[in-house]
Design a protein around this motif. Structure first.
Motif, PDB file in Angstrom:
ATOM      1  N   GLY A 139       3.084   3.414  -4.718  1.00  0.00           N
ATOM      2  CA  GLY A 139       3.081   4.288  -5.903  1.00  0.00           C
ATOM      3  C   GLY A 139       2.468   3.654  -7.141  1.00  0.00           C
ATOM      4  O   GLY A 139       2.705   4.111  -8.254  1.00  0.00           O
ATOM      5  N   LYS A 140       1.619   2.618  -6.961  1.00  0.00           N
ATOM      6  CA  LYS A 140       1.043   1.903  -8.106  1.00  0.00           C
ATOM      7  C   LYS A 140       0.133   2.796  -8.946  1.00  0.00           C
ATOM      8  O   LYS A 140       0.222   2.832 -10.171  1.00  0.00           O
ATOM      9  N   THR A 141      -0.747   3.531  -8.250  1.00  0.00           N
ATOM     10  CA  THR A 141      -1.737   4.345  -8.961  1.00  0.00           C
ATOM     11  C   THR A 141      -1.053   5.431  -9.786  1.00  0.00           C
ATOM     12  O   THR A 141      -1.421   5.678 -10.945  1.00  0.00           O
ATOM     13  N   ILE A 142      -0.055   6.064  -9.189  1.00  0.00           N
ATOM     14  CA  ILE A 142       0.641   7.149  -9.891  1.00  0.00           C
ATOM     15  C   ILE A 142       1.422   6.564 -11.067  1.00  0.00           C
ATOM     16  O   ILE A 142       1.423   7.131 -12.170  1.00  0.00           O
TER      17      ILE A 142
ATOM     18  N   ARG B  26       6.715  14.888   2.133  1.00  0.00           N
ATOM     19  CA  ARG B  26       5.849  14.606   0.974  1.00  0.00           C
ATOM     20  C   ARG B  26       5.605  15.914   0.251  1.00  0.00           C
ATOM     21  O   ARG B  26       5.310  16.933   0.884  1.00  0.00           O
TER      22      ARG B  26
ATOM     23  N   GLY C 298      -5.106   5.934  -3.662  1.00  0.00           N
ATOM     24  CA  GLY C 298      -4.310   4.788  -4.123  1.00  0.00           C
ATOM     25  C   GLY C 298      -5.129   3.525  -4.339  1.00  0.00           C
ATOM     26  O   GLY C 298      -6.348   3.504  -4.150  1.00  0.00           O
ATOM     27  N   THR C 299      -4.422   2.474  -4.713  1.00  0.00           N
ATOM     28  CA  THR C 299      -5.043   1.176  -5.010  1.00  0.00           C
ATOM     29  C   THR C 299      -5.665   0.543  -3.766  1.00  0.00           C
ATOM     30  O   THR C 299      -4.999   0.420  -2.740  1.00  0.00           O
TER      31      THR C 299
ATOM     32  N   SER D  49       0.823  -1.204   0.000  1.00  0.00           N
ATOM     33  CA  SER D  49       0.000   0.000   0.000  1.00  0.00           C
ATOM     34  C   SER D  49       0.865   1.265   0.000  1.00  0.00           C
ATOM     35  O   SER D  49       1.850   1.336   0.737  1.00  0.00           O
ATOM     36  N   ARG D  50       0.523   2.225  -0.798  1.00  0.00           N
ATOM     37  CA  ARG D  50       1.186   3.529  -0.924  1.00  0.00           C
ATOM     38  C   ARG D  50       2.588   3.453  -1.553  1.00  0.00           C
ATOM     39  O   ARG D  50       3.370   4.399  -1.484  1.00  0.00           O
TER      40      ARG D  50
ATOM     41  N   TRP E  38      -2.702  14.412  -5.242  1.00  0.00           N
ATOM     42  CA  TRP E  38      -2.459  12.996  -5.523  1.00  0.00           C
ATOM     43  C   TRP E  38      -3.787  12.265  -5.416  1.00  0.00           C
ATOM     44  O   TRP E  38      -4.524  12.463  -4.450  1.00  0.00           O
ATOM     45  N   PRO E  39      -4.111  11.413  -6.369  1.00  0.00           N
ATOM     46  CA  PRO E  39      -5.383  10.678  -6.282  1.00  0.00           C
ATOM     47  C   PRO E  39      -5.313   9.585  -5.218  1.00  0.00           C
ATOM     48  O   PRO E  39      -4.242   9.288  -4.688  1.00  0.00           O
TER      49      PRO E  39
ATOM     50  N   ALA F  78      10.806   7.927 -10.522  1.00  0.00           N
ATOM     51  CA  ALA F  78       9.667   8.724 -10.047  1.00  0.00           C
ATOM     52  C   ALA F  78       8.723   8.808 -11.225  1.00  0.00           C
ATOM     53  O   ALA F  78       9.095   9.349 -12.274  1.00  0.00           O
TER      54      ALA F  78
ATOM     55  N   HIS G  34      12.620  12.321  -4.350  1.00  0.00           N
ATOM     56  CA  HIS G  34      12.882  12.784  -2.980  1.00  0.00           C
ATOM     57  C   HIS G  34      14.367  12.851  -2.667  1.00  0.00           C
ATOM     58  O   HIS G  34      14.752  13.246  -1.573  1.00  0.00           O
TER      59      HIS G  34
ATOM     60  N   ILE H 184       5.960  10.445 -11.428  1.00  0.00           N
ATOM     61  CA  ILE H 184       5.657  11.872 -11.591  1.00  0.00           C
ATOM     62  C   ILE H 184       6.588  12.623 -10.657  1.00  0.00           C
ATOM     63  O   ILE H 184       6.562  12.421  -9.440  1.00  0.00           O
TER      64      ILE H 184
HETATM   65  P1  GDP Z   1      -0.623   2.908  -4.185  1.00  0.00           P
HETATM   66  O1  GDP Z   1      -1.268   2.678  -2.851  1.00  0.00           O
HETATM   67  O2  GDP Z   1       0.495   1.926  -4.416  1.00  0.00           O
HETATM   68  O3  GDP Z   1      -1.583   2.976  -5.342  1.00  0.00           O
HETATM   69  O4  GDP Z   1       0.137   4.322  -4.066  1.00  0.00           O
HETATM   70  P2  GDP Z   1      -0.114   5.700  -4.841  1.00  0.00           P
HETATM   71  O5  GDP Z   1       0.234   5.565  -6.292  1.00  0.00           O
HETATM   72  O6  GDP Z   1      -1.467   6.211  -4.521  1.00  0.00           O
HETATM   73  O7  GDP Z   1       1.011   6.588  -4.140  1.00  0.00           O
HETATM   74  C1  GDP Z   1       0.952   6.888  -2.761  1.00  0.00           C
HETATM   75  C2  GDP Z   1       1.501   8.252  -2.513  1.00  0.00           C
HETATM   76  O8  GDP Z   1       2.899   8.272  -2.808  1.00  0.00           O
HETATM   77  C3  GDP Z   1       0.908   9.342  -3.405  1.00  0.00           C
HETATM   78  O9  GDP Z   1      -0.266   9.859  -2.834  1.00  0.00           O
HETATM   79  C4  GDP Z   1       2.031  10.355  -3.453  1.00  0.00           C
HETATM   80  O10 GDP Z   1       2.018  11.145  -2.281  1.00  0.00           O
HETATM   81  C5  GDP Z   1       3.273   9.504  -3.397  1.00  0.00           C
HETATM   82  N1  GDP Z   1       3.857   9.233  -4.737  1.00  0.00           N
HETATM   83  C6  GDP Z   1       3.590   8.200  -5.579  1.00  0.00           C
HETATM   84  N2  GDP Z   1       4.350   8.279  -6.696  1.00  0.00           N
HETATM   85  C7  GDP Z   1       5.118   9.377  -6.563  1.00  0.00           C
HETATM   86  C8  GDP Z   1       6.150  10.003  -7.350  1.00  0.00           C
HETATM   87  O11 GDP Z   1       6.498   9.556  -8.468  1.00  0.00           O
HETATM   88  N3  GDP Z   1       6.730  11.130  -6.822  1.00  0.00           N
HETATM   89  C9  GDP Z   1       6.366  11.645  -5.620  1.00  0.00           C
HETATM   90  N4  GDP Z   1       6.986  12.750  -5.187  1.00  0.00           N
HETATM   91  N5  GDP Z   1       5.422  11.102  -4.848  1.00  0.00           N
HETATM   92  C10 GDP Z   1       4.808   9.980  -5.299  1.00  0.00           C
END
Ligand code: GDP
Length: 483
Positions: A42-45, A448, A106-107, A39-40, A103-104, A380, A343, A382
């Motif tokens: 970065g899958k969604t991004i 963040r 996550g998954t 979780s978190r 940030w949207p 990264a 980061h 994004i």
């Molecule tokens: P998931 O739970 O795996 O889907 O995670 P998300 O894709 O929602 O990412 C979780 C959080 O990590 C986001 O809300 C961002 O704050 C951070 N994040 C994810 N990808 C990036 C990235 O490429 N750069 C930066 N700076 N933050 C990121």
């Protein structure tokens, strides 16, 4: 009653179209790419950025089909299986490109998306036939669910013994305390009552949640307890471990009820996920929030390593456990990606890759991934920061410039979500081993950041997301299919 001729024609047309679809589906190669990570991570991004750059033919010098001018374009297509949720690409993109980008979410469950990619093949017979087409099916799912595969080989009594042993080791005063206290009140051989099952399941889930908040990712299974997807509240999730019983367990007892539910969890949730989704993947990317763990210190790093070992075990279970073999197909490439590399300064990106390599090494050392190639990348999807320098006490230090998310604090300063700052993030050590030793941590200044606030646009008016090494990741994952 005679049928309206137009209806017949319509139906015939639909039937023929379906036939044509089925026929083209059969000849269009389909590459199924799994995207996972805890979780978190970065899958969604990652998926949003990847889909966007394919759809807009973004700037991707490291993606060979684009760099070689052979990539013609991509479009979204209807996913053939209408029962699987669709990845909410448009909503996620809207959040990232709105007037105040955020940030949207996550998954939380499995979702899929199909892209049709059109390209000119380099192979002489391919190029003579004109452009080629492949379907790229992206399957997004929580890494926590992979931790459930070993459950398929365990009985309820075996799983209970393991889970209770782990809870005990944490000490009853800590995260597991309320759950262990509740167990003492309940007679497992007494009559099955739904409220008892619900209280136990709630206390057990709360224990898992708390231990995760304290960084213990490895104590997560069952994976659906924290990420239930669409199963929240269903009976198959309303169970918990119970102490082993010496006497015979009679039907109608609480023990028998929970045992039945554990079996239902395996049969109706875990097994179908592995059979219908995981076993059909061709390629896999595993995203890892390495920096967050490094920043939290060696205990968090050790825990992440343990959780990853559990996750990665799924990619080689077939070799070691014949019972699980049907659920694991040969995935021929796995990419490990340390996310959020924006980061740290670019001078630390290679070091971040080396650290990730070290993190997944113990998992891959014991058994090579049955024929699968693996690689690590620092990425990264994004990029939320830019790079700059500051001069302090005569020394020039590399900095990151970005807007910390509202409420983030560092050295007593709390940020409002609007102010841009320059930050010296700290360096990663040259020797990754240091970070795995007691008493050592990366000592990063870790905040963040909000997503980029002002985005460039291409000639067609599409936004361009800045990224780090996303093009290389994409090339490794799908480039050869577009050769
Ligand atoms: P998931 O739970 O795996 O889907 O995670 P998300 O894709 O929602 O990412 C979780 C959080 O990590 C986001 O809300 C961002 O704050 C951070 N994040 C994810 N990808 C990036 C990235 O490429 N750069 C930066 N700076 N933050 C990121």
């Amino acid at each position: 009653m005679p049928q309206n001729p137009t209806t017949i024609v319509d139906e015939l047309g639909i039937a023929l179209a379906n036939l044509a679809d089925a026929a083209t589906g059969a000849v269009t190669p389909t590459l199924r790419l799994g995207v996972t990570g805890l979780s978190r991570a970065g899958k969604t991004i990652f998926i949003t950025a990847l889909v966007h750059s394919l759809l807009t033919g973004g700037r991707m010098p490291g993606f060979s089909p684009l760099a070689e001018g052979r990539f013609i374009g991509a479009r979204l297509a209807e996913y053939p299986d209408a029962t699987v949720p669709r990845f909410a690409y448009e909503q996620h993109l809207a959040a990232l490109t709105s007037a105040n980008p955020v940030w949207p979410e996550g998954t939380r469950r499995i979702s899929q998306l199909r892209l049709v990619l059109k390209f000119q093949s380099k192979r002489w017979f391919g190029s003579m036939r004109g452009p080629s087409i492949i379907n790229l099916d992206i399957v997004d799912y929580p890494g926590e669910w992979l931790l459930d595969l070993p459950l398929l080989g365990l009985s309820y009594a075996q799983w209970s013994a393991e889970a209770l042993d782990r809870a005990d080791r944490l000490g009853s005063g800590k995260e597991a305390g309320p759950f262990i206290d509740l167990l003492k009140e309940i007679d497992p051989l007494g009559e099955a009552r739904e409220p008892d099952a619900e209280r136990l399941a709630a206390a057990f889930t709360e224990y898992l949640r708390r231990s995760r908040e304290h960084g213990a990712l490895s104590s997560l299974p069952p994976g659906r307890f924290l990420l239930p997807g669409d199963m929240e509240g269903s009976p198959a999730l309303t169970f918990a471990p119970l102490p082993p019983q010496r006497q015979a367990v009679r039907s109608g007892s609480l023990y028998a009820l929970l045992e039945g539910r554990f079996e239902a969890y395996k049969d109706q949730i875990v097994r179908p996920f592995f059979r219908e989704h995981f076993a059909r993947l061709d390629r896999q990317i595993v995203l890892v929030d390495t920096l967050r763990a490094l920043n939290a210190g060696p205990a968090a790093v050790a825990d992440l390593e343990a959780a990853l070992t559990g996750v990665l075990a799924c990619f080689r279970q077939g070799e070691t456990n014949p019972l699980l073999r049907p659920f694991v197909r040969r995935i021929d490439r796995i990419l490990f990606a340390a996310t959020k590399a924006d980061h740290v300064h670019h001078t630390s990106h290679d070091r971040l890759e080396a650290i990730l390599n070290r993190l997944v090494a113990s998992a891959s050392k014991r058994a090579r991934f049955a024929g699968a190639e693996t690689k690590s990348v620092a990425m990264a999807a994004i990029r939320a920061t830019r790079e700059g320098t500051i001069v302090e006490a005569g020394e020039t230090l590399p900095t990151l410039i970005g807007t910390p998310v509202k409420g983030e604090t560092l050295a007593g300063t709390s940020y409002d979500g609007r102010t841009e700052i320059a930050l010296f993030p700290g360096d990663l050590p040259e020797q990754p081993d240091r970070l795995f030793q007691e008493g050592q941590s990366a000592a990063l200044n870790f905040l963040r950041f909000t997503p980029p606030q002002r985005l460039e646009r291409n000639a067609e008016g599409d936004v361009i997301f800045p990224y780090i090494r996303l093009d290389r990741a994409l090339d490794y994952l799908i480039g050869d299919w577009l050769a």
